[in-house]
Scaffold this motif. Structure first.
Motif, PDB file in Angstrom:
ATOM      1  N   PRO A   1       0.826  -1.217   0.000  1.00  0.00           N
ATOM      2  CA  PRO A   1       0.000   0.000   0.000  1.00  0.00           C
ATOM      3  C   PRO A   1       0.851   1.255   0.000  1.00  0.00           C
ATOM      4  O   PRO A   1       1.811   1.363   0.765  1.00  0.00           O
ATOM      5  N   GLY A   2       0.516   2.180  -0.858  1.00  0.00           N
ATOM      6  CA  GLY A   2       1.318   3.377  -1.018  1.00  0.00           C
ATOM      7  C   GLY A   2       0.599   4.625  -0.578  1.00  0.00           C
ATOM      8  O   GLY A   2      -0.197   4.612   0.364  1.00  0.00           O
ATOM      9  N   ALA A   3       0.860   5.720  -1.274  1.00  0.00           N
ATOM     10  CA  ALA A   3       0.286   7.015  -0.914  1.00  0.00           C
ATOM     11  C   ALA A   3       0.273   7.888  -2.150  1.00  0.00           C
ATOM     12  O   ALA A   3       0.922   7.581  -3.158  1.00  0.00           O
ATOM     13  N   GLY A   4      -0.453   8.993  -2.060  1.00  0.00           N
ATOM     14  CA  GLY A   4      -0.588   9.858  -3.216  1.00  0.00           C
ATOM     15  C   GLY A   4       0.613  10.733  -3.479  1.00  0.00           C
ATOM     16  O   GLY A   4       1.004  10.936  -4.627  1.00  0.00           O
ATOM     17  N   SER A   5       1.235  11.250  -2.441  1.00  0.00           N
ATOM     18  CA  SER A   5       2.377  12.146  -2.615  1.00  0.00           C
ATOM     19  C   SER A   5       3.684  11.377  -2.436  1.00  0.00           C
ATOM     20  O   SER A   5       3.729  10.339  -1.785  1.00  0.00           O
TER      21      SER A   5
ATOM     22  N   ALA B   1       5.855   5.886   4.034  1.00  0.00           N
ATOM     23  CA  ALA B   1       5.242   4.555   4.107  1.00  0.00           C
ATOM     24  C   ALA B   1       6.248   3.430   3.913  1.00  0.00           C
ATOM     25  O   ALA B   1       5.904   2.255   4.112  1.00  0.00           O
ATOM     26  N   VAL B   2       7.469   3.760   3.511  1.00  0.00           N
ATOM     27  CA  VAL B   2       8.483   2.722   3.312  1.00  0.00           C
ATOM     28  C   VAL B   2       8.860   2.121   4.666  1.00  0.00           C
ATOM     29  O   VAL B   2       9.249   2.835   5.592  1.00  0.00           O
ATOM     30  N   ALA B   3       8.749   0.814   4.769  1.00  0.00           N
ATOM     31  CA  ALA B   3       9.102   0.128   6.016  1.00  0.00           C
ATOM     32  C   ALA B   3      10.584  -0.211   6.021  1.00  0.00           C
ATOM     33  O   ALA B   3      11.102  -0.763   5.041  1.00  0.00           O
ATOM     34  N   PRO B   4      11.301   0.101   7.097  1.00  0.00           N
ATOM     35  CA  PRO B   4      12.708  -0.285   7.174  1.00  0.00           C
ATOM     36  C   PRO B   4      12.871  -1.808   7.126  1.00  0.00           C
ATOM     37  O   PRO B   4      12.022  -2.544   7.624  1.00  0.00           O
TER      38      PRO B   4
ATOM     39  N   LEU C   1       7.895  -2.736  -1.523  1.00  0.00           N
ATOM     40  CA  LEU C   1       7.940  -1.285  -1.446  1.00  0.00           C
ATOM     41  C   LEU C   1       6.555  -0.713  -1.726  1.00  0.00           C
ATOM     42  O   LEU C   1       5.795  -1.294  -2.508  1.00  0.00           O
ATOM     43  N   PRO C   2       6.221   0.421  -1.126  1.00  0.00           N
ATOM     44  CA  PRO C   2       4.919   1.031  -1.396  1.00  0.00           C
ATOM     45  C   PRO C   2       4.767   1.410  -2.871  1.00  0.00           C
ATOM     46  O   PRO C   2       5.736   1.783  -3.531  1.00  0.00           O
ATOM     47  N   VAL C   3       3.558   1.328  -3.342  1.00  0.00           N
ATOM     48  CA  VAL C   3       3.262   1.753  -4.709  1.00  0.00           C
ATOM     49  C   VAL C   3       3.162   3.277  -4.736  1.00  0.00           C
ATOM     50  O   VAL C   3       2.531   3.889  -3.877  1.00  0.00           O
ATOM     51  N   TRP C   4       3.821   3.876  -5.721  1.00  0.00           N
ATOM     52  CA  TRP C   4       3.708   5.319  -5.904  1.00  0.00           C
ATOM     53  C   TRP C   4       3.892   5.642  -7.386  1.00  0.00           C
ATOM     54  O   TRP C   4       4.819   5.133  -8.031  1.00  0.00           O
TER      55      TRP C   4
ATOM     56  N   ALA D   1      13.635   5.325 -10.803  1.00  0.00           N
ATOM     57  CA  ALA D   1      14.097   6.277  -9.790  1.00  0.00           C
ATOM     58  C   ALA D   1      13.354   6.093  -8.476  1.00  0.00           C
ATOM     59  O   ALA D   1      13.949   6.174  -7.392  1.00  0.00           O
ATOM     60  N   TRP D   2      12.033   5.853  -8.554  1.00  0.00           N
ATOM     61  CA  TRP D   2      11.276   5.612  -7.333  1.00  0.00           C
ATOM     62  C   TRP D   2      11.767   4.356  -6.619  1.00  0.00           C
ATOM     63  O   TRP D   2      11.972   4.357  -5.404  1.00  0.00           O
TER      64      TRP D   2
END
Length: 336
Positions: free
Chosen positions: A164-168, A175-178, A196-199, A264-265
């Motif tokens: 699960p990601g986020a808009g920005s 939201a990235v978990a270590p 990794l979160p979706v963005w 890059a993301w």
């Protein structure tokens, strides 16, 4: 961009050195001197190089020429760095550098994590110089060195599980978990990044991809001020790697901008997962120095990563970015 000839002199001086030392540590000097020249500090380039010289090793020996027929077997082999640099030198001598970059960018992009993302950063500095001024021999050679280093350290990874990601971009980085086990070097930690979160996954328009990449660079730079204490050196790359991609976009066909954003993301988020601390800390910059004053402080400090993050912070250009550069100066050991 430098018009004194100092940058070309420095690059010629550096091209007798290899892209790494001790078999694993990156030679940052070509990137740092380009940043110094780009910000009007050409007069300090050779003095800075004199301080950095003890970190340079001789150019590695060649093994076997890379050709159109055997390049796939040489890709990702760090022993072939000299062979790859020679290959790109020949390619760039025979055709416009933009054509070589366009051919190889999609081949190299899946291996953006190689060399702890330093090769793509070196390419980004080289491209900025070529776009800003004359395509001199040393500047073209620097692009060959950067591309060759990337090919030698090319390191594809399995696509991480989408989480699960986020808009920005800022929220997605938050939201990235270590990773659970945070020891060992970059390759060992990278193997532990499985999700990794979706963005920005739905982006298809090149202009929107460029805008989102700009947003990512800004967010990662700002985040360093409050999270850089997790690892003051490696977390620099969460911002400088995507900025290298952003700097390269104008030299690439628009069709390559969307995949560039996605790579890059992944690189920025992976670095965040590997090195970010469990908790943020508040940070307020001391005073309100100008961008020029912040860069002068970075130069006086001397650390190559501080110089490169400050260079990116000046690209971002706002107060939180300058605060991140000042935070890097506080956290990092000066060059001596």
């Amino acid at each position: 961009m430098d018009t004194t000839g100092t940058l070309d002199e420095a690059l010629q001086r550096l091209h007798g050195s290899g892209p790494e030392r001790l078999g694993r540590l990156t030679n940052h000097a070509p990137m740092a001197v380009e940043a110094l020249a780009a910000h009007g500090q050409a007069r300090a380039v050779h003095r800075w190089l004199d301080l950095y010289a003890h970190k340079l090793e001789e150019f590695p020996s060649a093994v076997e020429p890379v050709t159109e027929g055997n390049w796939r077997s040489a890709l990702g082999d760090p022993r072939r760095a000299a062979d790859w640099i020679g290959y790109f030198g020949r390619e760039i001598a025979g055709q416009p550098w933009q054509e070589v970059l366009t051919q190889w960018w999609p081949r190299l992009l899946p291996g953006i994590h190689g060399g702890s993302t330093h090769p793509v950063i070196r390419v980004g500095h080289a491209v900025r110089t070529l776009l800003a001024g004359e395509s001199t021999g040393p500047r073209l050679a620097e692009l060959a060195h950067g591309l060759g280093y990337w090919a030698a350290r090319h390191h594809p990874v399995t696509d991480p599980t989408p989480l699960p990601g986020a808009g920005s971009a800022a929220a997605a980085l938050d939201a990235v978990a270590p990773i659970a086990v945070r020891d060992g070097g970059f390759p060992a930690r990278l193997d532990r990044v499985t999700g990794l979160p979706v963005w920005a996954a739905g982006i298809t328009d090149p202009d929107e991809a460029r805008d989102r990449l700009t947003e990512l660079v800004r967010a990662a730079t700002h985040r360093y001020a409050t999270h850089g204490h997790g690892e003051e050196t490696m977390l620099v790359h969460a911002a400088t790697a995507p900025n290298a991609v952003l700097r390269t976009l104008p030299a690439l066909p628009r069709a390559l901008w969307v995949p560039s954003l996605r790579a890059a993301w992944t690189a920025s988020a992976a670095v965040t997962a590997m090195y970010a601390p469990d908790e943020a800390v508040s940070y307020a910059a001391p005073g309100t120095p100008t961008p020029e004053e912040v860069f002068e402080r970075a130069l006086a400090h001397g650390d190559e990563h501080v110089i490169k993050l400050t260079d990116t912070a000046l690209d971002v250009g706002d107060a939180p970015a300058l605060a991140a550069a000042l935070r890097a100066i506080e956290l990092s050991e000066p060059l001596s």
